[in-house]
Design an enzyme around this catalytic site. Structure first.
Site, PDB file in Angstrom:
ATOM      1  N   HIS A 126      -9.763  -6.070  70.812  1.00  0.00           N
ATOM      2  CA  HIS A 126     -10.581  -4.904  70.457  1.00  0.00           C
ATOM      3  C   HIS A 126     -11.182  -4.272  71.713  1.00  0.00           C
ATOM      4  CE1 HIS A 126     -13.422  -2.673  67.742  1.00  0.00           C
ATOM      5  NE2 HIS A 126     -14.146  -2.675  68.857  1.00  0.00           N
ATOM      6  N   GLU A 127     -11.727  -5.100  72.595  1.00  0.00           N
ATOM      7  CA  GLU A 127     -12.370  -4.570  73.801  1.00  0.00           C
ATOM      8  C   GLU A 127     -11.360  -4.031  74.806  1.00  0.00           C
ATOM      9  OE1 GLU A 127     -15.315  -4.022  73.194  1.00  0.00           O
ATOM     10  OE2 GLU A 127     -15.659  -5.529  71.660  1.00  0.00           O
TER      11      GLU A 127
END
Length: 136
Positions: A126-127
């Site tokens: 996600h990051e």
């Protein structure tokens, strides 16, 4: 120092540039901001605090891990899940991988390659998407 979370999707959609040792204060700010949002966030990317650098932090068990210039080099076991984000309201469906290998620099800008699985892998993916300007 704890920073304000950015919600401007046009800003967040811009890809980040590689970080250098001059960006060490950003790592500290991200870790402080992650701790301040412990009940709401499992990871953050530098663009979420207004800095377009390839730096992320992830809560991996009891440790908050900083990954500078992370690159996912291997992905195994795709699955579909729903995610939320501090920067964007609501939840969205996305594809993630059960296991990933990541090359990155640590807080002291020393190189590492590590395999992450399950929840830690999902947070890092996600990051890294944030670093690439990909919003879920």
């Amino acid at each position: 120092m704890k920073q304000t979370i950015i919600h401007d999707q046009a800003f967040l959609a811009q890809p980040s540039t590689p970080a250098s040792p001059l960006d060490a204060p950003v790592v500290t700010n991200l870790l402080d901001t992650l701790r301040a949002n412990a009940g709401r966030a499992a990871g953050l990317a530098a663009n979420m605090i207004g800095v377009h650098k390839r730096i992320i932090v992830a809560q991996v068990g009891p440790l908050a891990l900083a990954l500078v210039n992370p690159v996912i080099t291997k992905q195994v076991g795709p699955y579909t899940t729903e995610e939320s984000c501090l920067s964007i309201p609501g939840t969205r469906e996305t594809t993630r991988y059960q296991s990933i290998a990541v090359s990155y620099l640590d807080e002291q800008f020393q190189p590492h390659t590590q395999t992450f699985t399950d929840w830690a892998a999902q947070i890092i993916q996600h990051e890294v998407d944030h670093c690439n300007g990909v919003l879920i």
